[in-house]
Design a protein around this motif. Sequence first.
Motif, mmCIF file in Angstrom:
data_model
loop_
_atom_site.group_PDB
_atom_site.id
_atom_site.type_symbol
_atom_site.label_atom_id
_atom_site.label_comp_id
_atom_site.label_asym_id
_atom_site.label_seq_id
_atom_site.Cartn_x
_atom_site.Cartn_y
_atom_site.Cartn_z
ATOM 1 N N VAL A 12 166.917 49.904 97.376
ATOM 2 C CA VAL A 12 165.677 50.684 97.387
ATOM 3 C C VAL A 12 164.523 49.850 96.857
ATOM 4 N N GLU B 37 165.680 60.716 95.960
ATOM 5 C CA GLU B 37 164.359 61.331 95.880
ATOM 6 C C GLU B 37 164.233 62.319 94.722
ATOM 7 N N ALA C 18 159.471 58.462 102.127
ATOM 8 C CA ALA C 18 160.562 57.505 102.275
ATOM 9 C C ALA C 18 160.601 56.966 103.694
ATOM 10 N N SER C 19 160.951 55.673 103.816
ATOM 11 C CA SER C 19 161.112 55.051 105.128
ATOM 12 C C SER C 19 162.093 53.888 104.987
ATOM 13 N N GLU C 20 162.581 53.417 106.119
ATOM 14 C CA GLU C 20 163.503 52.278 106.142
ATOM 15 C C GLU C 20 162.721 51.014 106.461
ATOM 16 N N ARG D 268 165.680 51.141 101.610
ATOM 17 C CA ARG D 268 164.919 52.397 101.611
ATOM 18 C C ARG D 268 163.651 52.169 100.791
ATOM 19 N N TYR E 209 160.377 53.728 99.091
ATOM 20 C CA TYR E 209 159.768 54.952 98.599
ATOM 21 C C TYR E 209 158.334 54.649 98.214
ATOM 22 N N GLN F 20 173.399 51.175 98.056
ATOM 23 C CA GLN F 20 172.110 51.192 98.758
ATOM 24 C C GLN F 20 171.152 50.205 98.112
#
Length: 92
Positions: free
Chosen positions: A70, A2, A23-25, A30, A32, A68
Motif C-alpha cells: 500500500v 480502509e 483507493a486505486s491500483e 494499492r 490510498y 499486500q
Amino acid sequence: MEPLILYLVRSLVDHPDQVALRASEVDGARLYELKVSPEDVGKVIGRDGRTVGALRTLIGAAAQKHGQKVRLEIQDDRRVPPGPAPSPPDSP
C-alpha cells in the motif's frame, strides 16, 4: 485497510466529517489518497512529517501481514499549482 486508515485519521483531526479516502491500483500496489479539511492537513502530516510517516508505517505493516502493498498520499489543496515563471523586469 480502509476502515483502519479512516479510524486513525478521524481520531487525529478536528473535522472528521470532512475526511475522504479514495483507493486505486497503481504499479501492483494499492494507492490510498487521503483528503482532509485544509485546517487539518498540518495535523495529519505532523511536525517534519512524523505523523504521516507513522500512519504509513502502520498501514504498511498491516498490509504486509495480508500480503499486500500500500501507499498513502495526502492531498493538500493548500498548495498553489505552479504557474508560468515570472518574466524578469526590464533593464533600463
